[in-house]
Design a protein around this motif. Sequence first.
Motif, PDB file in Angstrom:
ATOM      1  N   LEU A 105      15.820   2.380 -39.781  1.00  0.00           N
ATOM      2  CA  LEU A 105      16.888   0.781 -39.597  1.00  0.00           C
ATOM      3  C   LEU A 105      16.788   0.886 -41.727  1.00  0.00           C
ATOM      4  CD1 LEU A 105      13.910  -1.381 -38.620  1.00  0.00           C
ATOM      5  CD2 LEU A 105      15.973  -1.319 -37.812  1.00  0.00           C
ATOM      6  N   LYS A 106      17.456   0.139 -42.328  1.00  0.00           N
ATOM      7  CA  LYS A 106      17.766   0.425 -44.042  1.00  0.00           C
ATOM      8  C   LYS A 106      16.693  -0.762 -44.582  1.00  0.00           C
ATOM      9  CE  LYS A 106      22.921   1.513 -43.462  1.00  0.00           C
ATOM     10  NZ  LYS A 106      23.639   1.308 -44.459  1.00  0.00           N
ATOM     11  N   SER A 107      16.429  -0.284 -45.530  1.00  0.00           N
ATOM     12  CA  SER A 107      15.555  -1.069 -45.980  1.00  0.00           C
ATOM     13  C   SER A 107      16.098  -2.576 -46.710  1.00  0.00           C
ATOM     14  CB  SER A 107      15.045  -0.218 -47.190  1.00  0.00           C
ATOM     15  OG  SER A 107      15.987   0.142 -48.280  1.00  0.00           O
ATOM     16  N   GLU A 108      16.855  -2.328 -46.616  1.00  0.00           N
ATOM     17  CA  GLU A 108      17.602  -3.720 -47.494  1.00  0.00           C
ATOM     18  C   GLU A 108      18.026  -5.242 -46.488  1.00  0.00           C
ATOM     19  OE1 GLU A 108      22.629  -3.137 -46.647  1.00  0.00           O
ATOM     20  OE2 GLU A 108      21.362  -1.319 -47.697  1.00  0.00           O
ATOM     21  N   PHE A 109      17.761  -4.736 -45.011  1.00  0.00           N
ATOM     22  CA  PHE A 109      17.659  -5.370 -43.522  1.00  0.00           C
ATOM     23  C   PHE A 109      15.991  -6.239 -43.032  1.00  0.00           C
ATOM     24  CE2 PHE A 109      21.540  -3.249 -42.808  1.00  0.00           C
ATOM     25  CZ  PHE A 109      22.244  -4.024 -43.502  1.00  0.00           C
ATOM     26  N   VAL A 110      15.013  -5.625 -44.223  1.00  0.00           N
ATOM     27  CA  VAL A 110      13.806  -5.642 -43.624  1.00  0.00           C
ATOM     28  C   VAL A 110      13.411  -6.045 -45.467  1.00  0.00           C
ATOM     29  CG1 VAL A 110      13.394  -4.142 -41.756  1.00  0.00           C
ATOM     30  CG2 VAL A 110      12.890  -4.142 -43.797  1.00  0.00           C
ATOM     31  N   LYS A 111      11.929  -6.950 -44.611  1.00  0.00           N
ATOM     32  CA  LYS A 111      10.920  -7.466 -46.176  1.00  0.00           C
ATOM     33  C   LYS A 111       9.662  -7.410 -45.338  1.00  0.00           C
ATOM     34  CE  LYS A 111      10.363 -12.357 -44.358  1.00  0.00           C
ATOM     35  NZ  LYS A 111      10.266 -13.609 -45.005  1.00  0.00           N
ATOM     36  N   LYS A 112       8.583  -7.013 -46.374  1.00  0.00           N
ATOM     37  CA  LYS A 112       7.619  -6.603 -46.255  1.00  0.00           C
ATOM     38  C   LYS A 112       6.624  -7.754 -45.511  1.00  0.00           C
ATOM     39  CE  LYS A 112       3.715  -3.423 -48.678  1.00  0.00           C
ATOM     40  NZ  LYS A 112       3.370  -3.478 -49.666  1.00  0.00           N
ATOM     41  N   ALA A 113       5.737  -7.411 -44.060  1.00  0.00           N
ATOM     42  CA  ALA A 113       4.921  -8.638 -43.709  1.00  0.00           C
ATOM     43  C   ALA A 113       3.802  -8.902 -44.446  1.00  0.00           C
ATOM     44  CB  ALA A 113       4.773  -7.921 -42.089  1.00  0.00           C
TER      45      ALA A 113
END
Length: 113
Positions: A105-113
Amino acid sequence: MSELPNCPQCQSQYTYEDRDNYVCPECAHEWPQVAVEESDEDVLVIKDSNGNLLNDGDSVVVIKDLKVKGSSSVVKVGTKVKNIRLVDSDHDIDCKIDGIGPMKLKSEFVKKA
């Protein structure tokens, strides 16, 4: 006041800060401040879509529907991914997603849970 680094291209001492970059007024070279700070530690710094630092073993939440290449399946918005591993490539995160398997995954498409 902290010491600013000399320009890596022309060795000018007149560098200045501009947001997240250093800038050389003599040769117009720009380079990120993070790269200079990391060079001492060799630590991989990857941030999520909100700017939070990610670490190995963190859990993240997908913020956009992502098509799985070579498959008809989709990683839906809100999918929680546990125990991520950070890598140094164009896709920053290696992980396993339940029901899909190993993914990058690219980090730009996730947020920290």
